[in-house]
Design a protein around this motif. Structure first.
Motif, PDB file in Angstrom:
ATOM      1  N   UNK A 184      29.680  -0.347 -19.788  1.00  0.00           N
ATOM      2  CA  UNK A 184      28.774  -0.771 -20.854  1.00  0.00           C
ATOM      3  C   UNK A 184      29.554  -1.610 -21.859  1.00  0.00           C
ATOM      4  N   UNK A 185      28.840  -2.481 -22.593  1.00  0.00           N
ATOM      5  CA  UNK A 185      29.532  -3.317 -23.576  1.00  0.00           C
ATOM      6  C   UNK A 185      30.027  -2.477 -24.749  1.00  0.00           C
ATOM      7  N   UNK A 186      29.174  -1.601 -25.268  1.00  0.00           N
ATOM      8  CA  UNK A 186      29.620  -0.700 -26.325  1.00  0.00           C
ATOM      9  C   UNK A 186      28.716   0.520 -26.361  1.00  0.00           C
ATOM     10  N   UNK A 187      29.169   1.528 -27.126  1.00  0.00           N
ATOM     11  CA  UNK A 187      28.523   2.838 -27.141  1.00  0.00           C
ATOM     12  C   UNK A 187      28.021   3.149 -28.546  1.00  0.00           C
ATOM     13  N   UNK A 188      26.751   3.532 -28.621  1.00  0.00           N
ATOM     14  CA  UNK A 188      26.182   4.124 -29.827  1.00  0.00           C
ATOM     15  C   UNK A 188      26.020   5.609 -29.524  1.00  0.00           C
ATOM     16  N   UNK A 189      26.518   6.452 -30.398  1.00  0.00           N
ATOM     17  CA  UNK A 189      26.580   7.884 -30.093  1.00  0.00           C
ATOM     18  C   UNK A 189      25.830   8.710 -31.118  1.00  0.00           C
ATOM     19  N   UNK A 190      25.112   9.710 -30.642  1.00  0.00           N
ATOM     20  CA  UNK A 190      24.575  10.720 -31.543  1.00  0.00           C
ATOM     21  C   UNK A 190      25.732  11.505 -32.147  1.00  0.00           C
ATOM     22  N   UNK A 191      25.562  11.951 -33.363  1.00  0.00           N
ATOM     23  CA  UNK A 191      26.615  12.719 -34.023  1.00  0.00           C
ATOM     24  C   UNK A 191      26.881  14.042 -33.322  1.00  0.00           C
ATOM     25  N   UNK A 192      25.939  14.491 -32.511  1.00  0.00           N
ATOM     26  CA  UNK A 192      26.069  15.763 -31.803  1.00  0.00           C
ATOM     27  C   UNK A 192      26.667  15.607 -30.401  1.00  0.00           C
ATOM     28  N   UNK A 193      26.946  14.393 -29.973  1.00  0.00           N
ATOM     29  CA  UNK A 193      27.469  14.152 -28.627  1.00  0.00           C
ATOM     30  C   UNK A 193      28.917  14.624 -28.524  1.00  0.00           C
ATOM     31  N   UNK A 194      29.336  14.947 -27.315  1.00  0.00           N
ATOM     32  CA  UNK A 194      30.728  15.279 -27.031  1.00  0.00           C
ATOM     33  C   UNK A 194      31.156  14.589 -25.742  1.00  0.00           C
ATOM     34  N   UNK A 220      31.136   2.741 -31.094  1.00  0.00           N
ATOM     35  CA  UNK A 220      31.061   1.694 -32.109  1.00  0.00           C
ATOM     36  C   UNK A 220      30.141   2.053 -33.266  1.00  0.00           C
ATOM     37  N   UNK A 221      29.226   3.007 -33.064  1.00  0.00           N
ATOM     38  CA  UNK A 221      28.300   3.391 -34.126  1.00  0.00           C
ATOM     39  C   UNK A 221      27.864   4.835 -33.921  1.00  0.00           C
ATOM     40  N   UNK A 222      27.753   5.570 -35.017  1.00  0.00           N
ATOM     41  CA  UNK A 222      27.230   6.931 -34.995  1.00  0.00           C
ATOM     42  C   UNK A 222      25.823   6.939 -35.572  1.00  0.00           C
ATOM     43  N   UNK A 223      24.972   7.783 -35.016  1.00  0.00           N
ATOM     44  CA  UNK A 223      23.608   7.930 -35.519  1.00  0.00           C
ATOM     45  C   UNK A 223      23.200   9.381 -35.392  1.00  0.00           C
ATOM     46  N   UNK A 242      23.537   4.601 -25.128  1.00  0.00           N
ATOM     47  CA  UNK A 242      23.105   5.487 -26.210  1.00  0.00           C
ATOM     48  C   UNK A 242      23.378   6.913 -25.752  1.00  0.00           C
ATOM     49  N   UNK A 243      24.473   7.491 -26.230  1.00  0.00           N
ATOM     50  CA  UNK A 243      24.938   8.789 -25.740  1.00  0.00           C
ATOM     51  C   UNK A 243      24.359   9.895 -26.618  1.00  0.00           C
ATOM     52  N   UNK A 244      23.570  10.757 -25.991  1.00  0.00           N
ATOM     53  CA  UNK A 244      22.745  11.712 -26.723  1.00  0.00           C
ATOM     54  C   UNK A 244      23.189  13.163 -26.566  1.00  0.00           C
ATOM     55  N   UNK A 245      24.245  13.427 -25.838  1.00  0.00           N
ATOM     56  CA  UNK A 245      24.689  14.811 -25.639  1.00  0.00           C
ATOM     57  C   UNK A 245      26.028  14.794 -24.939  1.00  0.00           C
ATOM     58  N   UNK A 284      20.508  -2.993 -31.872  1.00  0.00           N
ATOM     59  CA  UNK A 284      21.587  -3.847 -31.381  1.00  0.00           C
ATOM     60  C   UNK A 284      21.151  -4.634 -30.153  1.00  0.00           C
ATOM     61  N   UNK A 285      20.469  -3.960 -29.211  1.00  0.00           N
ATOM     62  CA  UNK A 285      20.043  -4.635 -27.990  1.00  0.00           C
ATOM     63  C   UNK A 285      19.037  -5.741 -28.277  1.00  0.00           C
ATOM     64  N   UNK A 286      18.105  -5.474 -29.182  1.00  0.00           N
ATOM     65  CA  UNK A 286      17.102  -6.480 -29.516  1.00  0.00           C
ATOM     66  C   UNK A 286      17.730  -7.690 -30.196  1.00  0.00           C
ATOM     67  N   UNK A 287      18.761  -7.462 -30.992  1.00  0.00           N
ATOM     68  CA  UNK A 287      19.468  -8.582 -31.616  1.00  0.00           C
ATOM     69  C   UNK A 287      20.077  -9.479 -30.551  1.00  0.00           C
TER      70      UNK A 287
END
Length: 265
Positions: free
Chosen positions: A121-131, A183-186, A105-108, A198-201
Protein backbone atom coordinates in the motif's frame (compact mmCIF):
# COMPACT_ATOMS: atom_id res chain seq x y z
CA UNK A 1 -21.17 -3.29 -4.75
CA UNK A 2 -19.74 -6.72 -5.46
CA UNK A 3 -19.18 -9.47 -2.91
CA UNK A 4 -17.94 -13.00 -2.62
CA UNK A 5 -14.84 -15.06 -1.85
CA UNK A 6 -14.35 -13.19 1.41
CA UNK A 7 -14.26 -9.72 -0.15
CA UNK A 8 -16.61 -6.75 -0.48
CA UNK A 9 -16.04 -4.06 -3.10
CA UNK A 10 -17.83 -0.72 -3.22
CA UNK A 11 -17.14 1.67 -6.09
CA UNK A 12 -18.03 5.35 -6.02
CA UNK A 13 -17.98 6.67 -9.57
CA UNK A 14 -18.53 10.23 -8.34
CA UNK A 15 -15.25 10.29 -6.40
CA UNK A 16 -13.26 7.66 -8.31
CA UNK A 17 -12.57 5.69 -5.13
CA UNK A 18 -13.20 1.99 -4.52
CA UNK A 19 -13.34 0.55 -1.00
CA UNK A 20 -12.05 -3.02 -0.84
CA UNK A 21 -12.99 -4.79 2.40
CA UNK A 22 -11.65 -8.10 3.64
CA UNK A 23 -14.99 -9.60 4.64
CA UNK A 24 -14.22 -12.59 6.86
CA UNK A 25 -14.89 -10.98 10.22
CA UNK A 26 -15.67 -14.36 11.82
CA UNK A 27 -12.07 -15.37 10.99
CA UNK A 28 -10.47 -12.04 11.94
CA UNK A 29 -10.24 -11.43 8.18
CA UNK A 30 -7.71 -14.23 7.75
CA UNK A 31 -7.14 -15.12 4.11
CA UNK A 32 -7.99 -18.54 2.73
CA UNK A 33 -7.10 -19.76 -0.75
CA UNK A 34 -10.33 -18.49 -2.30
CA UNK A 35 -9.89 -15.04 -0.82
CA UNK A 36 -6.26 -14.93 -1.96
CA UNK A 37 -7.33 -15.68 -5.52
CA UNK A 38 -10.16 -13.14 -5.31
CA UNK A 39 -7.77 -10.42 -4.10
CA UNK A 40 -5.48 -10.96 -7.06
CA UNK A 41 -8.46 -10.86 -9.41
CA UNK A 42 -9.87 -7.65 -7.94
CA UNK A 43 -6.55 -5.80 -8.14
CA UNK A 44 -6.25 -6.80 -11.78
CA UNK A 45 -9.82 -5.69 -12.46
CA UNK A 46 -9.02 -2.27 -11.03
CA UNK A 47 -6.24 -1.90 -13.62
CA UNK A 48 -8.87 -1.74 -16.38
CA UNK A 49 -11.47 0.37 -14.56
CA UNK A 50 -10.87 4.01 -15.43
CA UNK A 51 -13.55 5.05 -12.95
CA UNK A 52 -11.41 3.63 -10.13
CA UNK A 53 -8.54 6.05 -9.56
CA UNK A 54 -7.70 5.25 -5.92
CA UNK A 55 -8.47 2.41 -3.50
CA UNK A 56 -9.06 2.18 0.24
CA UNK A 57 -8.26 -1.26 1.68
CA UNK A 58 -9.73 -2.22 5.05
CA UNK A 59 -11.11 -5.13 7.08
CA UNK A 60 -14.62 -5.91 8.26
CA UNK A 61 -15.44 -5.31 11.92
CA UNK A 62 -13.42 -3.67 14.65
CA UNK A 63 -11.29 -6.58 15.87
CA UNK A 64 -8.93 -7.12 12.96
CA UNK A 65 -7.70 -5.65 9.72
CA UNK A 66 -6.17 -8.95 8.67
CA UNK A 67 -4.49 -11.81 10.55
CA UNK A 68 -2.70 -13.35 7.58
CA UNK A 69 -3.21 -16.85 6.27
CA UNK A 70 -6.18 -18.81 7.56
CA UNK A 71 -4.53 -21.53 9.61
CA UNK A 72 -7.43 -23.88 8.92
CA UNK A 73 -6.30 -24.02 5.29
CA UNK A 74 -4.34 -27.14 4.40
CA UNK A 75 -1.24 -26.12 2.46
CA UNK A 76 0.62 -28.79 0.52
CA UNK A 77 4.28 -27.90 0.08
CA UNK A 78 6.70 -29.29 -2.51
CA UNK A 79 9.07 -31.92 -1.17
CA UNK A 80 12.08 -30.03 -2.55
CA UNK A 81 13.75 -27.65 -0.07
CA UNK A 82 14.39 -25.32 -3.02
CA UNK A 83 10.69 -24.61 -3.57
CA UNK A 84 8.09 -22.96 -1.35
CA UNK A 85 4.44 -22.44 -2.26
CA UNK A 86 3.19 -19.24 -0.64
CA UNK A 87 -0.49 -18.53 -1.40
CA UNK A 88 -0.14 -14.91 -0.26
CA UNK A 89 2.56 -13.88 -2.73
CA UNK A 90 0.06 -12.41 -5.20
CA UNK A 91 -2.50 -10.80 -2.86
CA UNK A 92 -1.09 -7.27 -3.05
CA UNK A 93 -1.73 -4.55 -5.62
CA UNK A 94 1.84 -4.23 -6.87
CA UNK A 95 2.13 -8.00 -7.35
CA UNK A 96 -0.79 -7.58 -9.77
CA UNK A 97 0.65 -4.58 -11.61
CA UNK A 98 -1.77 -2.05 -10.14
CA UNK A 99 -0.17 1.39 -9.92
CA UNK A 100 -3.15 3.33 -8.66
CA UNK A 101 -2.72 4.61 -5.09
CA UNK A 102 -3.90 2.31 -2.30
CA UNK A 103 -4.56 3.61 1.21
CA UNK A 104 -4.70 0.94 3.94
CA UNK A 105 -7.24 1.72 6.68
CA UNK A 106 -6.17 -0.51 9.57
CA UNK A 107 -9.01 -1.04 12.01
CA UNK A 108 -7.75 -3.69 14.44
CA UNK A 109 -5.09 -6.38 14.61
CA UNK A 110 -2.70 -6.45 11.66
CA UNK A 111 -0.32 -9.37 11.85
CA UNK A 112 1.62 -11.91 9.84
CA UNK A 113 0.42 -12.09 6.27
CA UNK A 114 -1.34 -8.74 6.63
CA UNK A 115 2.08 -7.24 5.90
CA UNK A 116 1.89 -8.44 2.29
CA UNK A 117 -1.00 -6.01 1.90
CA UNK A 118 0.42 -3.22 4.04
CA UNK A 119 3.79 -3.59 2.35
CA UNK A 120 2.25 -2.88 -1.06
CA UNK A 121 0.00 0.00 0.00
CA UNK A 122 1.15 3.59 -0.53
CA UNK A 123 0.48 4.58 3.08
CA UNK A 124 -1.43 3.52 6.18
CA UNK A 125 -4.16 5.30 8.11
CA UNK A 126 -4.63 3.56 11.45
CA UNK A 127 -7.30 3.47 14.09
CA UNK A 128 -5.91 4.42 17.48
CA UNK A 129 -6.99 0.98 18.73
CA UNK A 130 -5.08 -0.99 16.06
CA UNK A 131 -2.07 -3.15 16.89
CA UNK A 132 0.70 -4.63 14.75
CA UNK A 133 2.69 -7.81 15.38
CA UNK A 134 4.31 -10.75 13.63
CA UNK A 135 3.64 -14.16 15.22
CA UNK A 136 5.89 -16.29 12.99
CA UNK A 137 8.76 -17.04 15.34
CA UNK A 138 6.40 -18.01 18.17
CA UNK A 139 5.03 -20.80 15.99
CA UNK A 140 8.35 -22.05 14.65
CA UNK A 141 8.12 -20.23 11.33
CA UNK A 142 10.56 -17.94 9.57
CA UNK A 143 9.28 -14.42 9.03
CA UNK A 144 10.80 -13.81 5.61
CA UNK A 145 8.46 -12.03 3.22
CA UNK A 146 6.76 -10.15 6.06
CA UNK A 147 10.04 -9.05 7.63
CA UNK A 148 11.36 -7.83 4.28
CA UNK A 149 8.25 -5.76 3.61
CA UNK A 150 8.35 -4.21 7.06
CA UNK A 151 12.10 -3.54 6.94
CA UNK A 152 11.36 -1.29 3.98
CA UNK A 153 8.72 0.68 5.89
CA UNK A 154 10.13 0.84 9.42
CA UNK A 155 13.47 1.60 11.07
CA UNK A 156 15.53 -1.60 10.98
CA UNK A 157 15.59 -2.07 14.75
CA UNK A 158 11.82 -1.73 14.98
CA UNK A 159 11.24 -4.20 12.14
CA UNK A 160 13.71 -6.63 13.72
CA UNK A 161 12.08 -6.35 17.14
CA UNK A 162 8.58 -6.92 15.80
CA UNK A 163 9.68 -9.86 13.65
CA UNK A 164 11.66 -11.55 16.41
CA UNK A 165 9.43 -10.93 19.44
CA UNK A 166 6.55 -12.89 17.93
CA UNK A 167 3.36 -12.92 19.96
CA UNK A 168 5.05 -11.57 23.10
CA UNK A 169 4.70 -7.96 21.96
CA UNK A 170 2.38 -5.82 19.91
CA UNK A 171 3.15 -2.47 18.38
CA UNK A 172 0.54 0.11 19.33
CA UNK A 173 -0.94 2.43 16.73
CA UNK A 174 0.72 5.35 18.50
CA UNK A 175 4.15 3.73 18.34
CA UNK A 176 3.56 2.75 14.69
CA UNK A 177 2.81 6.40 13.97
CA UNK A 178 5.90 7.59 15.85
CA UNK A 179 8.24 5.38 13.80
CA UNK A 180 6.63 6.23 10.45
CA UNK A 181 4.87 2.97 9.67
CA UNK A 182 1.53 4.79 9.99
CA UNK A 183 1.00 8.18 8.37
CA UNK A 184 -2.19 9.21 10.20
CA UNK A 185 -4.08 8.19 13.34
CA UNK A 186 -7.85 8.37 13.63
CA UNK A 187 -10.40 7.36 16.21
CA UNK A 188 -12.16 4.14 15.13
CA UNK A 189 -15.32 5.95 14.00
CA UNK A 190 -13.25 8.36 11.94
CA UNK A 191 -10.92 5.81 10.33
CA UNK A 192 -12.75 5.22 7.06
CA UNK A 193 -13.59 8.93 6.57
CA UNK A 194 -9.91 9.81 7.07
CA UNK A 195 -8.77 7.18 4.55
CA UNK A 196 -11.46 8.22 2.09
CA UNK A 197 -10.48 11.86 2.40
CA UNK A 198 -6.93 11.05 1.31
CA UNK A 199 -8.05 8.67 -1.44
CA UNK A 200 -10.59 11.12 -2.83
CA UNK A 201 -7.95 13.84 -2.95
CA UNK A 202 -5.60 11.65 -5.01
CA UNK A 203 -8.45 10.44 -7.22
CA UNK A 204 -9.29 14.05 -8.02
CA UNK A 205 -5.84 14.79 -9.48
CA UNK A 206 -4.87 13.98 -13.10
CA UNK A 207 -4.59 10.20 -13.12
CA UNK A 208 -1.48 9.98 -15.32
CA UNK A 209 0.45 12.21 -12.92
CA UNK A 210 -0.71 10.23 -9.89
CA UNK A 211 0.10 6.82 -11.35
CA UNK A 212 3.44 8.08 -12.65
CA UNK A 213 4.31 9.30 -9.17
CA UNK A 214 3.34 5.94 -7.66
CA UNK A 215 5.64 4.18 -10.13
CA UNK A 216 8.46 6.62 -9.37
CA UNK A 217 8.14 6.09 -5.63
CA UNK A 218 8.23 2.31 -5.97
CA UNK A 219 11.14 2.35 -8.41
CA UNK A 220 13.23 3.79 -5.57
CA UNK A 221 13.03 0.56 -3.63
CA UNK A 222 11.92 -2.22 -5.95
CA UNK A 223 15.39 -3.47 -6.87
CA UNK A 224 16.31 -3.97 -3.22
CA UNK A 225 12.88 -5.45 -2.48
CA UNK A 226 13.08 -8.03 -5.25
CA UNK A 227 16.62 -9.01 -4.28
CA UNK A 228 15.63 -9.48 -0.63
CA UNK A 229 12.45 -11.41 -1.42
CA UNK A 230 14.37 -13.81 -3.66
CA UNK A 231 16.13 -15.13 -0.54
CA UNK A 232 12.88 -15.85 1.30
CA UNK A 233 12.03 -19.35 -0.02
CA UNK A 234 15.38 -20.85 0.99
CA UNK A 235 15.25 -19.26 4.43
CA UNK A 236 11.72 -20.58 4.99
CA UNK A 237 12.69 -24.08 3.87
CA UNK A 238 15.68 -24.12 6.19
CA UNK A 239 14.10 -22.52 9.25
CA UNK A 240 10.48 -23.62 9.48
CA UNK A 241 9.47 -26.35 11.87
CA UNK A 242 7.48 -29.26 10.47
CA UNK A 243 3.85 -28.28 9.77
CA UNK A 244 2.52 -30.59 12.51
CA UNK A 245 4.74 -28.92 15.11
CA UNK A 246 3.69 -25.47 13.88
CA UNK A 247 0.07 -26.52 14.28
CA UNK A 248 0.72 -27.70 17.84
CA UNK A 249 2.29 -24.40 18.79
CA UNK A 250 -0.51 -22.47 17.11
CA UNK A 251 -3.17 -24.52 18.91
CA UNK A 252 -1.39 -23.85 22.20
CA UNK A 253 -1.96 -20.12 21.87
CA UNK A 254 -5.60 -20.64 22.84
CA UNK A 255 -4.69 -22.07 26.24
CA UNK A 256 -5.03 -19.50 29.00
CA UNK A 257 -1.71 -18.65 30.57
CA UNK A 258 -0.73 -17.15 33.91
CA UNK A 259 0.57 -13.90 32.40
CA UNK A 260 -1.29 -10.75 31.36
CA UNK A 261 -0.97 -11.46 27.63
CA UNK A 262 1.19 -9.74 25.04
CA UNK A 263 2.88 -6.49 25.93
CA UNK A 264 1.70 -3.51 23.88
CA UNK A 265 4.35 -0.85 23.40
Amino acid sequence: MTAGQGLRVERDEATGVAVLTLDREHKHNAIDLETAAALAAVWREFRHEDDVRAVVLTGAGAAAFCTGIDRDVSLRQPSSPYSVDDPLLAIGPKANDLWKPVVAAVNGMACGGAFYLLGESEFIVSATTATYFDPHTSYGMVSAYEAVYMAQRMPFGEAARMSLMGTAERLSARRAYEIGLVSELAEPAGLLPAALRAAETMAGFPTEAVQGTVRALWSAKQAALHQALSQAPALISLGNLAPQRQAELFAGRRKPGPGPGPRVR
